[in-house]
Motif scaffolding. Structure first.
Motif, PDB file in Angstrom:
ATOM      1  N   GLN A  17       0.833  -1.209   0.000  1.00 56.34           N
ATOM      2  CA  GLN A  17       0.000   0.000   0.000  1.00 56.34           C
ATOM      3  C   GLN A  17       0.864   1.254   0.000  1.00 56.34           C
ATOM      4  N   TYR A  18       1.957   1.223   0.748  1.00 55.21           N
ATOM      5  CA  TYR A  18       2.862   2.363   0.784  1.00 55.21           C
ATOM      6  C   TYR A  18       3.477   2.597  -0.598  1.00 55.21           C
ATOM      7  N   GLU A  19       3.912   1.522  -1.255  1.00 58.27           N
ATOM      8  CA  GLU A  19       4.494   1.656  -2.592  1.00 58.27           C
ATOM      9  C   GLU A  19       3.475   2.186  -3.587  1.00 58.27           C
ATOM     10  N   ASN A  20       2.241   1.723  -3.489  1.00 56.36           N
ATOM     11  CA  ASN A  20       1.191   2.211  -4.389  1.00 56.36           C
ATOM     12  C   ASN A  20       0.909   3.696  -4.151  1.00 56.36           C
ATOM     13  N   SER A  21       0.896   4.105  -2.887  1.00 54.26           N
ATOM     14  CA  SER A  21       0.682   5.523  -2.577  1.00 54.26           C
ATOM     15  C   SER A  21       1.833   6.369  -3.094  1.00 54.26           C
ATOM     16  N   ALA A  22       3.045   5.878  -2.965  1.00 58.02           N
ATOM     17  CA  ALA A  22       4.207   6.617  -3.455  1.00 58.02           C
ATOM     18  C   ALA A  22       4.164   6.747  -4.974  1.00 58.02           C
ATOM     19  N   LYS A  23       3.783   5.673  -5.669  1.00 55.87           N
ATOM     20  CA  LYS A  23       3.660   5.736  -7.132  1.00 55.87           C
ATOM     21  C   LYS A  23       2.587   6.725  -7.555  1.00 55.87           C
ATOM     22  N   ALA A  24       1.451   6.689  -6.883  1.00 56.80           N
ATOM     23  CA  ALA A  24       0.361   7.615  -7.224  1.00 56.80           C
ATOM     24  C   ALA A  24       0.789   9.061  -7.008  1.00 56.80           C
ATOM     25  N   THR A  25       1.512   9.314  -5.923  1.00 59.03           N
ATOM     26  CA  THR A  25       2.004  10.669  -5.658  1.00 59.03           C
ATOM     27  C   THR A  25       2.997  11.100  -6.729  1.00 59.03           C
ATOM     28  N   PHE A  26       3.902  10.200  -7.113  1.00 62.28           N
ATOM     29  CA  PHE A  26       4.891  10.506  -8.146  1.00 62.28           C
ATOM     30  C   PHE A  26       4.208  10.829  -9.471  1.00 62.28           C
ATOM     31  N   TRP A  29       2.479  14.257  -9.337  1.00 62.26           N
ATOM     32  CA  TRP A  29       3.385  15.394  -9.495  1.00 62.26           C
ATOM     33  C   TRP A  29       3.923  15.481 -10.915  1.00 62.26           C
ATOM     34  N   CYS A  30       4.136  14.337 -11.550  1.00 58.99           N
ATOM     35  CA  CYS A  30       4.548  14.363 -12.963  1.00 58.99           C
ATOM     36  C   CYS A  30       3.455  15.013 -13.821  1.00 58.99           C
ATOM     37  N   GLY A  31       2.209  14.694 -13.538  1.00 59.52           N
ATOM     38  CA  GLY A  31       1.100  15.309 -14.265  1.00 59.52           C
ATOM     39  C   GLY A  31       1.042  16.807 -14.049  1.00 59.52           C
ATOM     40  N   VAL A  32       1.276  17.245 -12.828  1.00 60.09           N
ATOM     41  CA  VAL A  32       1.293  18.684 -12.535  1.00 60.09           C
ATOM     42  C   VAL A  32       2.422  19.354 -13.307  1.00 60.09           C
ATOM     43  N   LEU A  33       3.597  18.736 -13.310  1.00 60.46           N
ATOM     44  CA  LEU A  33       4.730  19.310 -14.021  1.00 60.46           C
ATOM     45  C   LEU A  33       4.475  19.381 -15.526  1.00 60.46           C
ATOM     46  N   ILE A  34       3.887  18.348 -16.087  1.00 60.77           N
ATOM     47  CA  ILE A  34       3.566  18.348 -17.520  1.00 60.77           C
ATOM     48  C   ILE A  34       2.560  19.443 -17.844  1.00 60.77           C
ATOM     49  N   MET A  35       1.556  19.620 -17.001  1.00 59.67           N
ATOM     50  CA  MET A  35       0.563  20.677 -17.243  1.00 59.67           C
ATOM     51  C   MET A  35       1.196  22.060 -17.170  1.00 59.67           C
ATOM     52  N   VAL A  36       2.098  22.270 -16.227  1.00 64.23           N
ATOM     53  CA  VAL A  36       2.768  23.567 -16.118  1.00 64.23           C
ATOM     54  C   VAL A  36       3.602  23.835 -17.367  1.00 64.23           C
TER      55      VAL A  36
END
Length: 82
Positions: A17-26, A29-36
């Motif tokens: 679950q921790y690994e899945n949460s970390a992947k989702a967060t990553f 943030w990649c999506g936010v960076l791409i949108m910017v």
């Protein structure tokens, strides 16, 4: 009450679950960076361009000044006939 501190209750996240949460967060943030980046490129490429001719302020012939209380309002008339 004695059983509340035992590990068999499995409180918290598992490693998966921790690994899945970390992947989702990553990925988030990649999506936010791409949108910017996309929005920055879009605003730089299109900007505030226009295809219409803009009259310069020097083209103004006559100024009518009115006062609204303590505010000055200037009305400009240009040399072009409409």
């Amino acid at each position: 009450m004695a059983n509340m501190n035992k590990k068999s209750l499995k409180q918290g996240k598992t490693k998966k679950q921790y690994e899945n949460s970390a992947k989702a967060t990553f990925y988030g943030w990649c999506g936010v960076l791409i949108m910017v980046v996309i929005l920055a490129l879009f605003s730089l490429l299109t900007g505030c361009t226009t295809t219409k001719k803009i009259n310069k302020c020097c083209d103004k012939e006559h100024v009518i000044t009115e006062w609204d209380g303590d505010r000055q309002i200037n009305w400009y008339s240009s040399s072009e006939e409409k």
